[in-house]
Design an enzyme around this catalytic site. Sequence first.
Site: not given
Ligand code: 13P
Length: 248
Positions: A9-11, A94, A96, A166, A172, A212, A233-234
């Site tokens: 997930n590149w966000k 998600h 977010e 999640e 993050g 993470s 994500g990251g």
């Molecule tokens: P991180 O891997 O950066 O913690 O993010 C997870 C995430 O929100 C994937 O959708």
Amino acid sequence: MRKKIAAGNWKMNKTQSEAIELAGAIADVVIPDNTMVILGVPAVFISDVQTAVEGSAVQIAAQNCHQELSGAYTGEISASMLQSMGVEFVILGHSERREYFGESDELLAKKTNTALSQGLKVIFCCGEALPVREAGKHIDFVKNQLEKGLFHLGADDLDSIIIAYEPIWAIGTGVTASDEQAQEMHEAIRSMIEAKYDIETAAKMHILYGGSVKPSNATELFAQPDVDGGLVGGASLKASDFAAIIKA
Ligand code: 13P
């Protein structure tokens, strides 16, 4: 036998040229037989990323879609637009989106219906905040999210759903759920599906862990019996890290 899934997930990250470069590097990774790779890319780069991964097994996810199929919703993206571009998946729910854009369980149920109606598969996210976990209510919390957002669907529709657990406190933050915490929740989610539907539906469901995930913890997390891979994500923003997670 469920496949393992490495989903990125590149966000809201990357420029066009960076997106093309990253997607191209991921397309070159040798994907193990039992593994699916999905890139959740910003909508504006979907077409570029599709071109960059052409000929590989990498699949594409959008990060959101609107609950209506068309209309006067300036700035929004519809499930039918995604479908018309050959996008396979959409990430919905998600934390977010829930937090910063006020997306409720009811709205997410509508978005899920709309996405499925267009033949999209849905990566449906759930997960609790830290105070909920500290109060020992994390399983009930996630159960409520799934009951309101997903469990109105018929068993056949669940074939088009991937669940991503999640925990918000792990997103993050660098703090990952322990293998035991992840397994506990994933097992609980599978039991919820069994109770609501049946054992076959529960056994087929892919349940991803997100929060993470890194090359250093992916192997152990993905080795848990009910963890079918990760939503990353990251670490999905760096080709070498995501390649290591795909291998894991
Ligand atoms: P991180 O891997 O950066 O913690 O993010 C997870 C995430 O929100 C994937 O959708």
